[in-house]
Design a protein around this motif. Structure first.
Motif, PDB file in Angstrom:
ATOM      1  N   UNK A 162      28.136  34.891  54.687  1.00 47.11           N
ATOM      2  CA  UNK A 162      27.093  34.589  53.706  1.00 47.11           C
ATOM      3  C   UNK A 162      26.652  35.773  52.867  1.00 47.11           C
ATOM      4  N   UNK A 163      26.834  36.991  53.358  1.00 49.14           N
ATOM      5  CA  UNK A 163      26.449  38.189  52.604  1.00 49.14           C
ATOM      6  C   UNK A 163      27.469  38.536  51.526  1.00 49.14           C
ATOM      7  N   UNK A 164      28.586  37.834  51.514  1.00 48.41           N
ATOM      8  CA  UNK A 164      29.663  38.096  50.558  1.00 48.41           C
ATOM      9  C   UNK A 164      29.758  36.954  49.552  1.00 48.41           C
ATOM     10  N   UNK A 165      30.420  37.209  48.450  1.00 44.89           N
ATOM     11  CA  UNK A 165      30.712  36.171  47.463  1.00 44.89           C
ATOM     12  C   UNK A 165      32.012  35.498  47.884  1.00 44.89           C
ATOM     13  N   UNK A 166      31.900  34.373  48.602  1.00 47.20           N
ATOM     14  CA  UNK A 166      33.089  33.670  49.094  1.00 47.20           C
ATOM     15  C   UNK A 166      33.031  32.220  48.637  1.00 47.20           C
ATOM     16  N   UNK A 167      34.098  31.777  47.984  1.00 42.69           N
ATOM     17  CA  UNK A 167      34.190  30.397  47.540  1.00 42.69           C
ATOM     18  C   UNK A 167      34.987  29.553  48.506  1.00 42.69           C
ATOM     19  N   UNK A 168      34.692  28.279  48.507  1.00 37.64           N
ATOM     20  CA  UNK A 168      35.370  27.322  49.376  1.00 37.64           C
ATOM     21  C   UNK A 168      36.535  26.700  48.607  1.00 37.64           C
ATOM     22  N   UNK A 169      37.684  27.368  48.654  1.00 31.34           N
ATOM     23  CA  UNK A 169      38.875  26.870  47.988  1.00 31.34           C
ATOM     24  C   UNK A 169      38.927  27.165  46.495  1.00 31.34           C
ATOM     25  N   UNK A 170      37.906  27.808  45.979  1.00 34.16           N
ATOM     26  CA  UNK A 170      37.862  28.148  44.560  1.00 34.16           C
ATOM     27  C   UNK A 170      36.969  29.375  44.364  1.00 34.16           C
ATOM     28  N   UNK A 171      37.071  29.991  43.206  1.00 37.22           N
ATOM     29  CA  UNK A 171      36.241  31.163  42.911  1.00 37.22           C
ATOM     30  C   UNK A 171      34.775  30.733  42.889  1.00 37.22           C
ATOM     31  N   UNK A 172      33.922  31.477  43.575  1.00 38.21           N
ATOM     32  CA  UNK A 172      32.501  31.120  43.525  1.00 38.21           C
ATOM     33  C   UNK A 172      31.938  31.373  42.126  1.00 38.21           C
ATOM     34  N   UNK A 173      30.899  30.644  41.738  1.00 38.79           N
ATOM     35  CA  UNK A 173      30.341  30.828  40.397  1.00 38.79           C
ATOM     36  C   UNK A 173      29.625  32.177  40.267  1.00 38.79           C
ATOM     37  N   UNK A 174      29.603  32.688  39.044  1.00 41.34           N
ATOM     38  CA  UNK A 174      28.838  33.889  38.751  1.00 41.34           C
ATOM     39  C   UNK A 174      29.433  35.187  39.249  1.00 41.34           C
ATOM     40  N   UNK A 175      30.739  35.220  39.462  1.00 43.02           N
ATOM     41  CA  UNK A 175      31.413  36.441  39.914  1.00 43.02           C
ATOM     42  C   UNK A 175      32.667  36.659  39.080  1.00 43.02           C
ATOM     43  N   UNK A 176      33.365  37.741  39.354  1.00 44.53           N
ATOM     44  CA  UNK A 176      34.614  38.007  38.650  1.00 44.53           C
ATOM     45  C   UNK A 176      34.348  38.371  37.207  1.00 44.53           C
ATOM     46  N   UNK A 177      35.124  37.793  36.310  1.00 39.82           N
ATOM     47  CA  UNK A 177      34.997  38.088  34.883  1.00 39.82           C
ATOM     48  C   UNK A 177      33.701  37.526  34.295  1.00 39.82           C
ATOM     49  N   UNK A 178      32.974  36.700  35.051  1.00 37.06           N
ATOM     50  CA  UNK A 178      31.697  36.168  34.577  1.00 37.06           C
ATOM     51  C   UNK A 178      30.597  37.223  34.600  1.00 37.06           C
ATOM     52  N   UNK A 179      30.859  38.360  35.212  1.00 33.85           N
ATOM     53  CA  UNK A 179      29.845  39.399  35.344  1.00 33.85           C
ATOM     54  C   UNK A 179      30.328  40.699  34.720  1.00 33.85           C
ATOM     55  N   UNK A 180      29.374  41.518  34.318  1.00 32.65           N
ATOM     56  CA  UNK A 180      29.695  42.840  33.789  1.00 32.65           C
ATOM     57  C   UNK A 180      28.737  43.829  34.436  1.00 32.65           C
ATOM     58  N   UNK A 181      29.198  44.692  35.321  1.00 35.10           N
ATOM     59  CA  UNK A 181      30.601  44.904  35.669  1.00 35.10           C
ATOM     60  C   UNK A 181      31.145  43.783  36.563  1.00 35.10           C
ATOM     61  N   UNK A 182      32.455  43.771  36.698  1.00 34.52           N
ATOM     62  CA  UNK A 182      33.166  42.774  37.493  1.00 34.52           C
ATOM     63  C   UNK A 182      32.624  42.766  38.922  1.00 34.52           C
ATOM     64  N   UNK A 183      32.306  41.586  39.433  1.00 40.20           N
ATOM     65  CA  UNK A 183      31.838  41.422  40.817  1.00 40.20           C
ATOM     66  C   UNK A 183      32.995  40.900  41.661  1.00 40.20           C
ATOM     67  N   UNK A 184      33.377  41.634  42.717  1.00 42.92           N
ATOM     68  CA  UNK A 184      34.479  41.150  43.555  1.00 42.92           C
ATOM     69  C   UNK A 184      34.076  39.880  44.303  1.00 42.92           C
ATOM     70  N   UNK A 185      35.071  39.141  44.747  1.00 47.89           N
ATOM     71  CA  UNK A 185      34.808  37.899  45.464  1.00 47.89           C
ATOM     72  C   UNK A 185      35.991  37.582  46.368  1.00 47.89           C
ATOM     73  N   UNK A 186      35.823  36.549  47.172  1.00 51.71           N
ATOM     74  CA  UNK A 186      36.902  36.064  48.036  1.00 51.71           C
ATOM     75  C   UNK A 186      36.926  34.547  47.982  1.00 51.71           C
ATOM     76  N   UNK A 187      38.076  33.986  48.332  1.00 47.84           N
ATOM     77  CA  UNK A 187      38.235  32.534  48.385  1.00 47.84           C
ATOM     78  C   UNK A 187      38.788  32.185  49.766  1.00 47.84           C
ATOM     79  N   UNK A 188      38.154  31.202  50.423  1.00 46.50           N
ATOM     80  CA  UNK A 188      38.572  30.768  51.759  1.00 46.50           C
ATOM     81  C   UNK A 188      39.369  29.476  51.663  1.00 46.50           C
TER      82      UNK A 188
END
Length: 139
Positions: free
Chosen positions: A19-45
């Motif tokens: 829960x402390x991480x940006x982890x999506x359930x089978x897809x990129x979670x919203x509001x991370x990656x290229x949606x942010x500046x600077x880029x916010x890392x994320x993971x997909x489960x």
């Protein structure tokens, strides 16, 4: 009647433990990656195939090793690798709670190097880890 162990509650427990991480359930979670500046890392489960089902003669499928994949994504090789390492540390020391089940252990299965995805613009880097979750019925 044989036990049918669903992977979905186990995956939900993994997502809760991370829960402390940006982890999506089978897809990129919203509001991370290229949606942010600077880029916010994320993971997909992702849920993968069951690795093994065993158990006593009366219920040969009671014990199961479920396999999950976590793909960590970053804008640089270092960011993806650092995020992967943090998720590994968190998940391998987590206590998962699944109703009616006892999680005996979580193991790192296949862990890969950080790779570059040239199809993204700008390119992204990702690291794929496979985790094995040994689950048995509550005693």
């Amino acid at each position: 009647m044989p036990t049918v162990t669903a992977s979905r509650p186990h995956k939900a427990a993994i997502l809760a433990a991370l829960g402390a991480f940006n982890v999506g359930d089978g897809t990129r979670p919203p509001g991370v990656g290229h949606d942010t500046d600077p880029f916010t890392p994320y993971a997909v489960a992702y849920s993968l195939n069951d690795l093994d089902r065993t158990g006593p003669l009366r219920d040969g499928q009671a014990d199961v090793t479920l396999v999950f994949q976590l793909t960590s994504v970053g804008i640089t090789e270092d960011q993806a690798g650092t995020y992967r390492d943090a998720i590994r540390a968190a998940l391998l020391t987590a206590t998962l709670t699944v109703a009616g089940r006892h999680i005996n252990r979580i193991e790192l299965g296949v862990g890969g190097a950080v790779d570059r995805d040239p199809d993204e613009s700008p390119p992204l880097f990702y690291a794929v880890d496979e985790f094995h979750v040994l689950s048995t019925p509550d005693p």
